[in-house]
Write a protein that holds these residues in place. Structure first.
Motif, PDB file in Angstrom:
ATOM      1  N   ALA A 278       0.857  -1.195   0.000  1.00  0.00           N
ATOM      2  CA  ALA A 278       0.000   0.000   0.000  1.00  0.00           C
ATOM      3  C   ALA A 278       0.886   1.234   0.000  1.00  0.00           C
ATOM      4  CB  ALA A 278      -0.930  -0.013   1.206  1.00  0.00           C
ATOM      5  N   GLU A 279       0.256   2.402   0.164  1.00  0.00           N
ATOM      6  CA  GLU A 279       1.010   3.649   0.156  1.00  0.00           C
ATOM      7  C   GLU A 279       1.837   3.821   1.424  1.00  0.00           C
ATOM      8  OE1 GLU A 279      -1.603   6.889  -0.535  1.00  0.00           O
ATOM      9  OE2 GLU A 279      -2.018   6.361  -2.628  1.00  0.00           O
ATOM     10  N   ASP A 280       1.403   3.203   2.503  1.00  0.00           N
ATOM     11  CA  ASP A 280       2.133   3.298   3.766  1.00  0.00           C
ATOM     12  C   ASP A 280       1.922   2.019   4.557  1.00  0.00           C
ATOM     13  OD1 ASP A 280      -0.306   3.674   5.559  1.00  0.00           O
ATOM     14  OD2 ASP A 280      -0.503   5.393   4.218  1.00  0.00           O
ATOM     15  N   ALA A 281       2.732   1.849   5.608  1.00  0.00           N
ATOM     16  CA  ALA A 281       2.698   0.608   6.372  1.00  0.00           C
ATOM     17  C   ALA A 281       1.374   0.401   7.085  1.00  0.00           C
ATOM     18  CB  ALA A 281       3.844   0.602   7.379  1.00  0.00           C
ATOM     19  N   ALA A 282       0.797   1.461   7.622  1.00  0.00           N
ATOM     20  CA  ALA A 282      -0.472   1.320   8.342  1.00  0.00           C
ATOM     21  C   ALA A 282      -1.572   0.812   7.416  1.00  0.00           C
ATOM     22  CB  ALA A 282      -0.869   2.654   8.970  1.00  0.00           C
ATOM     23  N   SER A 283      -1.628   1.343   6.191  1.00  0.00           N
ATOM     24  CA  SER A 283      -2.641   0.894   5.230  1.00  0.00           C
ATOM     25  C   SER A 283      -2.372  -0.544   4.802  1.00  0.00           C
ATOM     26  CB  SER A 283      -2.642   1.810   4.006  1.00  0.00           C
ATOM     27  OG  SER A 283      -2.934   3.141   4.372  1.00  0.00           O
ATOM     28  N   ALA A 284      -1.104  -0.889   4.628  1.00  0.00           N
ATOM     29  CA  ALA A 284      -0.759  -2.267   4.269  1.00  0.00           C
ATOM     30  C   ALA A 284      -1.151  -3.228   5.389  1.00  0.00           C
ATOM     31  CB  ALA A 284       0.734  -2.373   3.969  1.00  0.00           C
ATOM     32  N   TRP A 285      -0.980  -2.812   6.635  1.00  0.00           N
ATOM     33  CA  TRP A 285      -1.386  -3.650   7.771  1.00  0.00           C
ATOM     34  C   TRP A 285      -2.889  -3.932   7.733  1.00  0.00           C
ATOM     35  CZ3 TRP A 285      -0.511  -6.909  11.561  1.00  0.00           C
ATOM     36  CH2 TRP A 285      -1.461  -7.042  12.576  1.00  0.00           C
ATOM     37  N   ASP A 286      -3.694  -2.884   7.502  1.00  0.00           N
ATOM     38  CA  ASP A 286      -5.146  -3.062   7.463  1.00  0.00           C
ATOM     39  C   ASP A 286      -5.541  -4.098   6.415  1.00  0.00           C
ATOM     40  OD1 ASP A 286      -5.577  -1.209   9.470  1.00  0.00           O
ATOM     41  OD2 ASP A 286      -5.913   0.457   8.081  1.00  0.00           O
ATOM     42  N   LEU A 287      -4.937  -4.006   5.235  1.00  0.00           N
ATOM     43  CA  LEU A 287      -5.273  -4.923   4.143  1.00  0.00           C
ATOM     44  C   LEU A 287      -4.789  -6.343   4.442  1.00  0.00           C
ATOM     45  CD1 LEU A 287      -4.406  -2.605   1.121  1.00  0.00           C
ATOM     46  CD2 LEU A 287      -6.697  -3.343   1.824  1.00  0.00           C
ATOM     47  N   ALA A 288      -3.579  -6.457   5.002  1.00  0.00           N
ATOM     48  CA  ALA A 288      -3.043  -7.778   5.321  1.00  0.00           C
ATOM     49  C   ALA A 288      -3.868  -8.449   6.414  1.00  0.00           C
ATOM     50  CB  ALA A 288      -1.582  -7.662   5.756  1.00  0.00           C
ATOM     51  N   LEU A 289      -4.257  -7.686   7.430  1.00  0.00           N
ATOM     52  CA  LEU A 289      -5.042  -8.232   8.535  1.00  0.00           C
ATOM     53  C   LEU A 289      -6.406  -8.705   8.069  1.00  0.00           C
ATOM     54  CD1 LEU A 289      -5.318  -8.727  11.594  1.00  0.00           C
ATOM     55  CD2 LEU A 289      -6.179  -6.372  11.797  1.00  0.00           C
ATOM     56  N   ARG A 290      -7.013  -7.988   7.130  1.00  0.00           N
ATOM     57  CA  ARG A 290      -8.350  -8.340   6.657  1.00  0.00           C
ATOM     58  C   ARG A 290      -8.398  -9.733   6.049  1.00  0.00           C
ATOM     59  NH1 ARG A 290     -11.471  -5.470   1.635  1.00  0.00           N
ATOM     60  NH2 ARG A 290      -9.749  -6.547   0.593  1.00  0.00           N
ATOM     61  N   CYS A 291      -7.277 -10.199   5.477  1.00  0.00           N
ATOM     62  CA  CYS A 291      -7.252 -11.500   4.804  1.00  0.00           C
ATOM     63  C   CYS A 291      -7.584 -12.642   5.749  1.00  0.00           C
ATOM     64  CB  CYS A 291      -5.889 -11.729   4.162  1.00  0.00           C
ATOM     65  SG  CYS A 291      -5.723 -13.298   3.309  1.00  0.00           S
ATOM     66  N   ASP A 292      -7.084 -12.586   6.989  1.00  0.00           N
ATOM     67  CA  ASP A 292      -7.309 -13.680   7.934  1.00  0.00           C
ATOM     68  C   ASP A 292      -7.073 -13.174   9.346  1.00  0.00           C
ATOM     69  OD1 ASP A 292      -7.549 -16.044   9.299  1.00  0.00           O
ATOM     70  OD2 ASP A 292      -6.119 -17.165   8.079  1.00  0.00           O
ATOM     71  N   PRO A 293      -8.003 -12.391   9.883  1.00  0.00           N
ATOM     72  CA  PRO A 293      -7.801 -11.794  11.209  1.00  0.00           C
ATOM     73  C   PRO A 293      -7.723 -12.819  12.335  1.00  0.00           C
ATOM     74  CG  PRO A 293     -10.049 -11.423  10.448  1.00  0.00           C
ATOM     75  CD  PRO A 293      -9.293 -11.986   9.291  1.00  0.00           C
ATOM     76  N   VAL A 294      -8.322 -13.989  12.144  1.00  0.00           N
ATOM     77  CA  VAL A 294      -8.271 -15.019  13.185  1.00  0.00           C
ATOM     78  C   VAL A 294      -6.857 -15.575  13.301  1.00  0.00           C
ATOM     79  CG1 VAL A 294      -9.112 -17.278  13.902  1.00  0.00           C
ATOM     80  CG2 VAL A 294     -10.707 -15.605  12.934  1.00  0.00           C
ATOM     81  N   SER A 295      -6.264 -15.955  12.164  1.00  0.00           N
ATOM     82  CA  SER A 295      -4.910 -16.519  12.193  1.00  0.00           C
ATOM     83  C   SER A 295      -3.870 -15.482  12.596  1.00  0.00           C
ATOM     84  CB  SER A 295      -4.555 -17.106  10.824  1.00  0.00           C
ATOM     85  OG  SER A 295      -5.404 -18.184  10.504  1.00  0.00           O
TER      86      SER A 295
END
Length: 519
Positions: free
Chosen positions: A280-297
């Motif tokens: 993403a454009e920044d780390a915080a936005s990349a975190w949000d997108l990465a977390l959305r994929c599998d928040p349980v794991s």
């Protein structure tokens, strides 16, 4: 208890040398030394005799020959309990040497610095290993020191009256381990361009004895090989409790994966598999997108960034339980935020590994090991082959390349769904590729519900497969999940059948010609 009457000190690393010299002379020992070691001792006011004055033979060949003479090696190797040895030493005016302190030319550090061949060769020590091995062999009479960390114990022994045989035996073992590692480093350097050298030499230095291995009934330790590759071996642990075997393994997997991407990226790993990856454009936005994929794991996972960790990203990551964060650096604000999580480990590496750099990986098997080059493969977008009637759009192509890079770091059989520069479903480690595709799609439904969305995240996504589809059923499962484009290596005898299924579904497919099995 054996006293020390004469000691030879010739070191490259002069840490603690003056303190050792003072202790030895205080105990009544005569000091012999060479070059810079002698100069340092003399400047500290410690009496010292140059080796050349002791032997009557000058240093020659630009210092390549200075201790390789009978007066030195005879003094080290002569057995004090042998009348014949004592008589021969007396006949040839060879004085006994009771302690040898040598640490070697910094060959490993010279190689790691990127020095040219001539400089590396000049840093291959000859006289040092010879003296070390001689002293270690004759440890019944001689003390051998190869590391400044050994000096305090030796000084304590001097105060107690001398060294014991058990102490000298332990130092001899450490000495042989050092020369073995030194020779291994040199042999590896000479064989660096050989795909399969006839003899493989490996070496490592103990970084830490771990509490246990993958399971509590297994013992484990962490060794470093001295390479310059940034990662867990080079990292500074800023905070948190000690790392476990599994922490180290998972953190390495996460950091190697995040280094694949040029844009700001976040990788979340659980049990050595990515469970969320995004750019993403920044780390915080990349975190949000990465977390959305599998928040349980992601709960209790490992997080890797390829940028400096800032306050915004740190606050988001700290909002859930995270075992380890690894990044090239972190701002003071980010460190302050994470300091509130006492058990969270923060590792800072100072750089990123080069994902395309050569190297070897190792796997132990019964009676030996498997050795291969690191998977440094990376597809060339210009070389991708479109094999369907419909070509991917530019957006689909960008996601296909992203998904295939993620696939490289997912255990086989691997299926990765991606959309908008983020994973939206990951299927890993299944015996059937169809099962990996189904699991990834199913988990995307769970992730959609967690995000308050209907359907599944894989609708309108692309999919990557780490290896070819042996049958069309895997592709059909991906189509049913809502993917509109697929990237895979190709090479199956049923490629035509798989391509026909893609055309029938109206999706795009590209072939890479490169497989990324990961076992």
């Amino acid at each position: 208890m054996t006293p020390i009457r004469r000691a030879l000190l010739s070191v490259s690393d002069k840490t603690g040398l003056v303190e050792l010299g003072r202790a030895l002379t205080g105990a009544g020992a005569e000091l012999l030394s060479t070059g810079g070691s002698a100069k340092l001792l003399r400047e500290a006011g410690i009496p010292v005799t140059e080796v050349s004055a002791h032997t009557g033979f000058p240093e020659i060949l630009d210092g390549r020959v200075k201790t390789l003479v009978p007066q030195i090696h005879g003094g080290i190797l002569g057995r004090r309990a042998s009348p014949e040895h004592v008589a021969q030493m007396s006949e040839h005016a060879i004085a006994p040497i009771d302690l040898v302190c040598v640490n070697l030319y910094p060959f490993e550090a010279t190689v790691a610095s990127g020095a040219d061949d001539e400089t590396c060769i000049e840093n291959i020590d000859i006289g040092g290993p010879a003296m070390i091995r001689a002293a270690a062999k004759n440890h019944e009479d001689v003390v051998i020191l190869t590391d400044p960390a050994q000096y305090p114990d030796l000084i304590a022994a001097l105060e107690a009256g001398g060294t014991t045989l058990a102490q000298r035996r332990a130092l001899a073992g450490a000495a042989y381990a050092r020369t073995a590692a030194y020779d291994a480093a040199i042999a590896s350097w000479f064989a660096r361009d050989e795909a399969a050298p006839a003899r493989l030499t490996l070496t490592g230095t103990l970084r830490e004895a771990l509490r246990y291995g993958e399971n509590p009934h297994q013992s484990a330790a962490f060794y470093v090989d001295g390479s310059a590759r940034p990662g867990i071996a080079s990292a500074t642990q800023v905070q948190g409790k000690s790392l476990s075997y599994n922490n180290l393994n998972d953190t390495d997997a996460a950091f190697e994966a995040v280094a694949e991407f040029a844009d700001p990226a976040v990788v979340i790993v659980k049990h050595a598999n990515p469970c969320g990856v995004a750019v993403a454009e920044d780390a915080a936005s990349a975190w949000d997108l990465a977390l959305r994929c599998d928040p349980v794991s992601a709960f209790g996972g490992i997080v890797a960034l390829n940028r400096t960790l800032d306050e915004a990203a740190a606050a988001k990551i700290a909002a859930i339980f995270t075992e380890v964060i690894i990044a090239p650096d972190a701002t003071e604000g980010a460190r302050t935020i994470l300091a509130r999580k006492k058990n969270l480990r923060l590792l800072l590496t100072g750089g990123l590994p080069d994902s395309a750099a050569p190297g070897r990986s190792f796997k132990s098997v019964s009676g030996g090991m498997l050795v291969q080059t690191r998977d440094a493969g990376r597809i060339d977008p210009e070389a991708l082959r479109v094999v369907t009637k419909r070509a991917p759009t530019d957006a689909e192509m960008a996601d296909l390349i992203f998904a295939f890079r993620v696939c490289k770091h997912v255990k086989s059989n691997a299926i990765v769904y991606a959309k908008g520069g983020a994973t939206v479903g990951i299927g890993a480690g299944q015996m059937s590729r169809v099962d990996s595709a189904r699991i990834a799609a199913s988990k995307s439904e769970e992730a959609a519900r967690a995000a308050g969305l209907s359907g599944r995240l894989t609708e309108g996504s692309v999919a990557a497969s780490d290896a070819f589809f042996p049958f069309a059923d895997g592709l059909e499962t991906i189509v049913a999940a809502g993917a509109t484009a697929v990237i895979q290596p190709g090479g199956s005898i049923r490629d035509d059948e798989v391509i026909a299924a893609a055309d029938a579904a109206g999706i795009a497919m590209v072939l890479t010609g490169m497989r990324h099995f990961r076992h």
